[in-house]
Write a protein that holds these residues in place. Sequence first.
Motif, PDB file in Angstrom:
ATOM      1  N   GLN A 111      38.541   4.698   1.739  1.00 14.43           N
ATOM      2  CA  GLN A 111      39.891   3.884   2.610  1.00 14.43           C
ATOM      3  C   GLN A 111      40.701   2.967   1.902  1.00 14.43           C
ATOM      4  O   GLN A 111      41.965   3.143   2.497  1.00 14.43           O
ATOM      5  CB  GLN A 111      38.877   2.801   3.273  1.00 14.43           C
ATOM      6  CG  GLN A 111      38.052   2.318   4.343  1.00 14.43           C
ATOM      7  CD  GLN A 111      37.144   1.219   5.092  1.00 14.43           C
ATOM      8  OE1 GLN A 111      37.682   0.775   6.086  1.00 14.43           O
ATOM      9  NE2 GLN A 111      35.320   1.086   4.424  1.00 14.43           N
ATOM     10  N   ARG A 112      40.784   3.386   0.417  1.00 10.51           N
ATOM     11  CA  ARG A 112      41.544   2.411  -0.197  1.00 10.51           C
ATOM     12  C   ARG A 112      42.022   3.926  -0.805  1.00 10.51           C
ATOM     13  O   ARG A 112      43.640   3.383  -0.767  1.00 10.51           O
ATOM     14  CB  ARG A 112      40.885   1.793  -1.550  1.00 10.51           C
ATOM     15  CG  ARG A 112      40.403   0.404  -1.518  1.00 10.51           C
ATOM     16  CD  ARG A 112      40.203  -0.417  -2.317  1.00 10.51           C
ATOM     17  NE  ARG A 112      39.625  -1.728  -1.465  1.00 10.51           N
ATOM     18  CZ  ARG A 112      38.603  -2.237  -2.531  1.00 10.51           C
ATOM     19  NH1 ARG A 112      38.032  -1.456  -3.744  1.00 10.51           N
ATOM     20  NH2 ARG A 112      38.426  -3.582  -2.704  1.00 10.51           N
ATOM     21  N   ASP A 113      41.792   4.979  -0.747  1.00  8.96           N
ATOM     22  CA  ASP A 113      42.238   5.790  -1.396  1.00  8.96           C
ATOM     23  C   ASP A 113      43.560   6.438  -0.072  1.00  8.96           C
ATOM     24  O   ASP A 113      44.831   7.171  -0.236  1.00  8.96           O
ATOM     25  CB  ASP A 113      41.507   7.132  -0.566  1.00  8.96           C
ATOM     26  CG  ASP A 113      40.544   7.399  -2.743  1.00  8.96           C
ATOM     27  OD1 ASP A 113      41.291   6.361  -3.145  1.00  8.96           O
ATOM     28  OD2 ASP A 113      39.709   8.076  -2.812  1.00  8.96           O
ATOM     29  N   ASP A 123      43.890  -0.136   9.954  1.00  9.55           N
ATOM     30  CA  ASP A 123      42.998  -1.200  11.229  1.00  9.55           C
ATOM     31  C   ASP A 123      41.661  -0.810  10.929  1.00  9.55           C
ATOM     32  O   ASP A 123      41.126   0.022  10.874  1.00  9.55           O
ATOM     33  CB  ASP A 123      43.133  -0.324  12.629  1.00  9.55           C
ATOM     34  CG  ASP A 123      42.823   0.154  13.290  1.00  9.55           C
ATOM     35  OD1 ASP A 123      41.564  -0.477  13.934  1.00  9.55           O
ATOM     36  OD2 ASP A 123      43.263   1.007  14.003  1.00  9.55           O
ATOM     37  N   GLY A 124      41.603  -2.074  11.471  1.00  9.00           N
ATOM     38  CA  GLY A 124      39.410  -2.364  11.329  1.00  9.00           C
ATOM     39  C   GLY A 124      38.634  -3.327  11.580  1.00  9.00           C
ATOM     40  O   GLY A 124      39.531  -4.804  12.287  1.00  9.00           O
ATOM     41  N   ARG A 125      37.838  -4.014  10.954  1.00 12.99           N
ATOM     42  CA  ARG A 125      37.124  -5.699  10.775  1.00 12.99           C
ATOM     43  C   ARG A 125      37.719  -6.100  10.246  1.00 12.99           C
ATOM     44  O   ARG A 125      37.476  -7.382  10.091  1.00 12.99           O
ATOM     45  CB  ARG A 125      35.914  -5.306  11.216  1.00 12.99           C
ATOM     46  CG  ARG A 125      35.988  -4.630  12.456  1.00 12.99           C
ATOM     47  CD  ARG A 125      35.833  -4.910  14.238  1.00 12.99           C
ATOM     48  NE  ARG A 125      35.658  -4.793  15.063  1.00 12.99           N
ATOM     49  CZ  ARG A 125      35.991  -3.115  15.421  1.00 12.99           C
ATOM     50  NH1 ARG A 125      36.813  -3.140  14.878  1.00 12.99           N
ATOM     51  NH2 ARG A 125      35.494  -3.370  16.656  1.00 12.99           N
ATOM     52  N   ASP A 126      37.339  -5.448   8.527  1.00 13.54           N
ATOM     53  CA  ASP A 126      37.700  -5.858   7.316  1.00 13.54           C
ATOM     54  C   ASP A 126      38.999  -5.185   6.334  1.00 13.54           C
ATOM     55  O   ASP A 126      38.538  -5.916   5.159  1.00 13.54           O
ATOM     56  CB  ASP A 126      36.359  -6.122   6.662  1.00 13.54           C
ATOM     57  CG  ASP A 126      35.276  -4.451   6.041  1.00 13.54           C
ATOM     58  OD1 ASP A 126      36.502  -3.343   7.310  1.00 13.54           O
ATOM     59  OD2 ASP A 126      35.448  -4.107   5.583  1.00 13.54           O
ATOM     60  N   PHE A 132      41.338  -4.234   1.823  1.00 15.16           N
ATOM     61  CA  PHE A 132      43.010  -4.995   0.856  1.00 15.16           C
ATOM     62  C   PHE A 132      43.486  -5.982   1.127  1.00 15.16           C
ATOM     63  O   PHE A 132      44.131  -7.062   1.122  1.00 15.16           O
ATOM     64  CB  PHE A 132      44.259  -4.126   2.252  1.00 15.16           C
ATOM     65  CG  PHE A 132      43.892  -2.392   2.050  1.00 15.16           C
ATOM     66  CD1 PHE A 132      43.556  -1.453   0.824  1.00 15.16           C
ATOM     67  CD2 PHE A 132      43.627  -1.566   3.091  1.00 15.16           C
ATOM     68  CE1 PHE A 132      44.074  -0.232   0.877  1.00 15.16           C
ATOM     69  CE2 PHE A 132      43.079  -0.310   3.509  1.00 15.16           C
ATOM     70  CZ  PHE A 132      43.748   0.366   1.595  1.00 15.16           C
ATOM     71  N   PRO A 133      42.317  -7.363   0.426  1.00 17.41           N
ATOM     72  CA  PRO A 133      42.735  -7.879  -0.222  1.00 17.41           C
ATOM     73  C   PRO A 133      43.694  -8.853  -0.487  1.00 17.41           C
ATOM     74  O   PRO A 133      44.522  -9.893  -0.221  1.00 17.41           O
ATOM     75  CB  PRO A 133      41.398  -8.676  -1.059  1.00 17.41           C
ATOM     76  CG  PRO A 133      40.541  -7.006  -1.381  1.00 17.41           C
ATOM     77  CD  PRO A 133      41.178  -6.244  -0.652  1.00 17.41           C
ATOM     78  N   ALA A 134      44.836  -7.936  -1.538  1.00 17.05           N
ATOM     79  CA  ALA A 134      45.939  -8.185  -1.380  1.00 17.05           C
ATOM     80  C   ALA A 134      46.748  -8.010  -0.647  1.00 17.05           C
ATOM     81  O   ALA A 134      48.433  -8.204  -0.866  1.00 17.05           O
ATOM     82  CB  ALA A 134      46.653  -7.711  -2.824  1.00 17.05           C
ATOM     83  N   ALA A 135      46.958  -7.457   0.444  1.00 17.70           N
ATOM     84  CA  ALA A 135      48.478  -7.174   1.498  1.00 17.70           C
ATOM     85  C   ALA A 135      48.455  -7.784   2.042  1.00 17.70           C
ATOM     86  O   ALA A 135      48.990  -9.038   1.903  1.00 17.70           O
ATOM     87  CB  ALA A 135      47.706  -6.515   2.593  1.00 17.70           C
ATOM     88  N   ALA A 190      40.768 -13.214   8.014  1.00 18.90           N
ATOM     89  CA  ALA A 190      41.773 -13.739   6.856  1.00 18.90           C
ATOM     90  C   ALA A 190      42.332 -14.849   6.999  1.00 18.90           C
ATOM     91  O   ALA A 190      42.969 -14.902   7.432  1.00 18.90           O
ATOM     92  CB  ALA A 190      42.470 -12.300   5.812  1.00 18.90           C
ATOM     93  N   GLU A 191      42.399 -15.712   5.481  1.00 22.36           N
ATOM     94  CA  GLU A 191      42.744 -16.967   5.221  1.00 22.36           C
ATOM     95  C   GLU A 191      44.029 -17.213   5.937  1.00 22.36           C
ATOM     96  O   GLU A 191      44.719 -17.821   6.478  1.00 22.36           O
ATOM     97  CB  GLU A 191      42.173 -17.508   3.926  1.00 22.36           C
ATOM     98  CG  GLU A 191      41.172 -18.847   4.400  1.00 22.36           C
ATOM     99  CD  GLU A 191      40.556 -18.870   2.854  1.00 22.36           C
ATOM    100  OE1 GLU A 191      41.464 -19.212   1.873  1.00 22.36           O
ATOM    101  OE2 GLU A 191      39.527 -18.806   2.534  1.00 22.36           O
TER     102      GLU A 191
END
Length: 224
Positions: A111-113, A123-126, A132-135, A190-191
């Motif tokens: 996915q990251r690639d 697009d997804g759930r996580d 991509f926590p730094a998006a 995400a927060e």
Amino acid sequence: MTVPVITIDGPGGSGKGTIAHELAARLGWHCLDSGALYRITAVMGERRGIALDDEPALVALVNTLPILFEAGRILVDGTDLADAIRSEAAGTGASRVGALPGLRAALLQRQRDFASPPGLVADGRDMGTVVFPAAPLKVYLTASAEERANRRYNQLINKGEGVSLPALLEDIRARDERDIARPVAPLRPAEDAVHIDSTAMTIREVVDTVLAEAARRGLFAQAG
Ligand code: DC
């Protein structure tokens, strides 16, 4: 150079897929439909006679499966699965395999690639919480369960598939529950996510709202 990523998470039927594709087209960015990877795993698992809770066998399967997304086709080991993965059964199977932590880990790098210049809409759930926590822009898109069942009903009727609205609503609720309750990468905002409730919004309104947020964050040169 870091590639800008916009994540769109939310429950099934909230319009994530449509919104993500529209956004990617408007921005000229790549698009990742992460649900397709879980759907492919479920469909190919079943075709190869693998039980959908046999984690080691499913991990081995995805680690060796050639998958190519190109112009509306999803080529898996040479076969176009674009239609096959859209069935209700594939969605339910995807939700089951998505509860397996080892399988999620196996799909992480793949996915990251997808993040390559000039940018990615995922697009997804996580997407915003795990992948991509730094998006720089995370969207959590929702709609009422009734509205999501209605949208799905209309899609299936247009495809000529006979379906029952109460059964779809029940299926959507069961899938939400499974996606929210699972211990690994559960469906949750995400927060730092921007929440959008699309129940009473058009696709265009949602896309414009996200583009305005992207412009505010300086993610592309001109406001949409
Ligand atoms: O978005 P979708 O309807 O194609 O997703 C189908 C299922 O796949 C969903 O119910 C749960 C799983 N999934 C997941 O666990 N993580 C993702 N990032 C995307 C989908």
